[in-house]
Design an enzyme around this catalytic site. Structure first.
Site, PDB file in Angstrom:
ATOM      1  N   LEU A  81      26.840  65.571  39.646  1.00 56.63           N
ATOM      2  CA  LEU A  81      27.041  64.951  41.204  1.00 56.63           C
ATOM      3  C   LEU A  81      27.872  64.501  42.540  1.00 56.63           C
ATOM      4  O   LEU A  81      28.913  65.325  41.797  1.00 56.63           O
ATOM      5  CB  LEU A  81      27.401  62.764  40.624  1.00 56.63           C
ATOM      6  CG  LEU A  81      26.551  62.201  41.520  1.00 56.63           C
ATOM      7  CD1 LEU A  81      25.505  60.853  40.528  1.00 56.63           C
ATOM      8  CD2 LEU A  81      27.515  61.452  41.920  1.00 56.63           C
ATOM      9  N   HIS A 123      39.424  45.308  46.453  1.00 58.19           N
ATOM     10  CA  HIS A 123      38.388  46.724  46.792  1.00 58.19           C
ATOM     11  C   HIS A 123      39.200  47.806  45.530  1.00 58.19           C
ATOM     12  O   HIS A 123      38.426  49.045  44.894  1.00 58.19           O
ATOM     13  CB  HIS A 123      39.578  47.097  48.343  1.00 58.19           C
ATOM     14  CG  HIS A 123      39.232  45.909  48.880  1.00 58.19           C
ATOM     15  ND1 HIS A 123      38.452  46.176  49.298  1.00 58.19           N
ATOM     16  CD2 HIS A 123      39.675  45.902  49.892  1.00 58.19           C
ATOM     17  CE1 HIS A 123      37.653  45.314  50.293  1.00 58.19           C
ATOM     18  NE2 HIS A 123      38.821  45.023  51.389  1.00 58.19           N
ATOM     19  N   ASP A 153      29.445  45.979  48.516  1.00 58.64           N
ATOM     20  CA  ASP A 153      30.080  44.715  49.375  1.00 58.64           C
ATOM     21  C   ASP A 153      30.148  43.476  48.041  1.00 58.64           C
ATOM     22  O   ASP A 153      29.983  43.342  47.408  1.00 58.64           O
ATOM     23  CB  ASP A 153      28.408  43.820  50.445  1.00 58.64           C
ATOM     24  CG  ASP A 153      29.222  43.494  51.423  1.00 58.64           C
ATOM     25  OD1 ASP A 153      30.533  42.791  51.597  1.00 58.64           O
ATOM     26  OD2 ASP A 153      28.351  43.083  52.000  1.00 58.64           O
TER      27      ASP A 153
HETATM   28  C1  FPP Z   1      32.798  45.265  51.189  1.00 58.24           C
HETATM   29  O1  FPP Z   1      33.277  44.210  51.031  1.00 58.24           O
HETATM   30  C2  FPP Z   1      34.079  46.603  50.574  1.00 58.24           C
HETATM   31  C3  FPP Z   1      34.188  46.944  51.473  1.00 58.24           C
HETATM   32  C4  FPP Z   1      34.565  46.839  53.193  1.00 58.24           C
HETATM   33  C5  FPP Z   1      35.139  48.918  50.627  1.00 58.24           C
HETATM   34  C6  FPP Z   1      34.724  49.395  49.746  1.00 58.24           C
HETATM   35  C7  FPP Z   1      35.957  49.932  49.092  1.00 58.24           C
HETATM   36  C8  FPP Z   1      36.028  50.540  48.351  1.00 58.24           C
HETATM   37  C9  FPP Z   1      34.750  49.820  47.074  1.00 58.24           C
HETATM   38  C10 FPP Z   1      36.838  50.823  47.349  1.00 58.24           C
HETATM   39  C11 FPP Z   1      37.443  52.208  47.963  1.00 58.24           C
HETATM   40  C12 FPP Z   1      36.243  53.279  47.780  1.00 58.24           C
HETATM   41  C13 FPP Z   1      36.428  55.003  47.305  1.00 58.24           C
HETATM   42  C14 FPP Z   1      35.509  55.604  47.807  1.00 58.24           C
HETATM   43  C15 FPP Z   1      37.580  54.656  46.317  1.00 58.24           C
HETATM   44  P1  FPP Z   1      34.130  43.259  51.865  1.00 58.24           P
HETATM   45  O2  FPP Z   1      35.551  43.166  51.934  1.00 58.24           O
HETATM   46  O3  FPP Z   1      33.566  43.049  52.707  1.00 58.24           O
HETATM   47  O4  FPP Z   1      33.997  42.126  50.674  1.00 58.24           O
HETATM   48  P2  FPP Z   1      33.554  40.583  51.344  1.00 58.24           P
HETATM   49  O5  FPP Z   1      32.006  40.721  52.221  1.00 58.24           O
HETATM   50  O6  FPP Z   1      33.397  39.509  50.146  1.00 58.24           O
HETATM   51  O7  FPP Z   1      34.878  40.020  51.820  1.00 58.24           O
END
Ligand code: FPP
Length: 234
Positions: free
Chosen positions: A125, A31, A14
């Site tokens: 892994l 992201h 997150d």
């Molecule tokens: C939450 O942060 C994150 C997500 C909803 C997406 C997670 C995806 C990745 C880390 C990249 C892609 C993954 C792979 C496996 C290649 P948020 O967007 O809710 O952040 P915020 O709370 O600060 O808005």
């Protein structure tokens, strides 16, 4: 083997959006950085002997984000898979996806199948990527599959117990996570691995996901080792 190490760590990655915002950049930038952080971490976790990592990449609730952000995330996942396939000989990591993949576009579904096939013989892994994953949705899908198997006469109502139920979940071949990590200061499970995290230890950090590093992973593991896990006993 270090028996005190968690075999399986689940991660709620997150804070990508906030990380980007702090840099006056679009959410997609966060992201992308998050995906790089994951790659670095996987290498480290593999080195120290963690067997499974499950990440929450896209939840059943994430569809309500803007079309732009949903597309960015889907494209990033496609890119991530393509990169893995291209450099596949360099990686030791075995990857599969959990969640209701039927709602993903066909191209992504095909890429996932190819990825799972190519990486299936890897010895390192195991990475499980939650895609259109929701814990309640997974439990409901399992209940439907059990019902179908009862209707077909494959199993009896009295066969249903916790072990059988687990074997109908997306995580059927994966041990439950001993440790769940969530970054960015939020302290909730948000529908991630509801069934599987019954006895998990939790580690929360204020670090935003793109800033998560090996030091933080070691902190989480150290804290885990010092927890007194009683599983309902005394
Ligand atoms: C939450 O942060 C994150 C997500 C909803 C997406 C997670 C995806 C990745 C880390 C990249 C892609 C993954 C792979 C496996 C290649 P948020 O967007 O809710 O952040 P915020 O709370 O600060 O808005």
């Amino acid at each position: 083997m270090d028996n005190s190490l968690p075999r399986h760590i689940a991660i709620i990655m997150d804070g990508n959006g906030r990380w980007a915002k702090k840099r006056f950049m679009p959410r997609s930038f966060g992201h992308r950085a998050g995906a790089q952080t994951l790659n670095k971490l996987l290498k480290e976790a593999d080195k120290i002997g963690i067997e499974h990592i499950t990440v929450y990449a896209f939840s059943t609730e994430n569809w309500v984000r803007s079309d732009d952000e949903v597309n960015t995330l889907m494209n990033l996942l496609k890119e991530y898979i393509e990169d893995y396939i291209k450099d596949n000989s360099k990686s030791n990591i075995k990857i599969d996806a959990i969640g209701d993949l039927s709602r993903l576009d066909e191209d992504l579904q095909n890429k996932i199948k190819k990825l799972e096939k190519i990486s299936s013989h890897k010895k390192g892994l195991n990475l499980h990527i939650g895609l259109n994953y929701g814990g309640r949705d997974e439990i409901v899908r399992a209940a439907k599959k059990i019902f179908e198997d009862i209707e077909k006469g494959n199993i009896l109502k009295n066969d249903i117990n916790e072990n059988l139920f687990s074997s109908y979940l997306d995580t059927k071949n994966i041990p439950d996570p001993e440790l769940v990590i969530r970054t960015s200061g939020e302290q909730r499970l948000s529908n991630f691995l509801l069934w599987q995290s019954s006895y998990s230890e939790f580690y929360f950090t204020d670090k935003l996901w793109p800033d998560f590093d090996i030091k933080e992973l070691n902190n989480a593991i150290e804290q885990f080792k010092n927890r007194d896990r009683r599983f309902g006993g005394r």
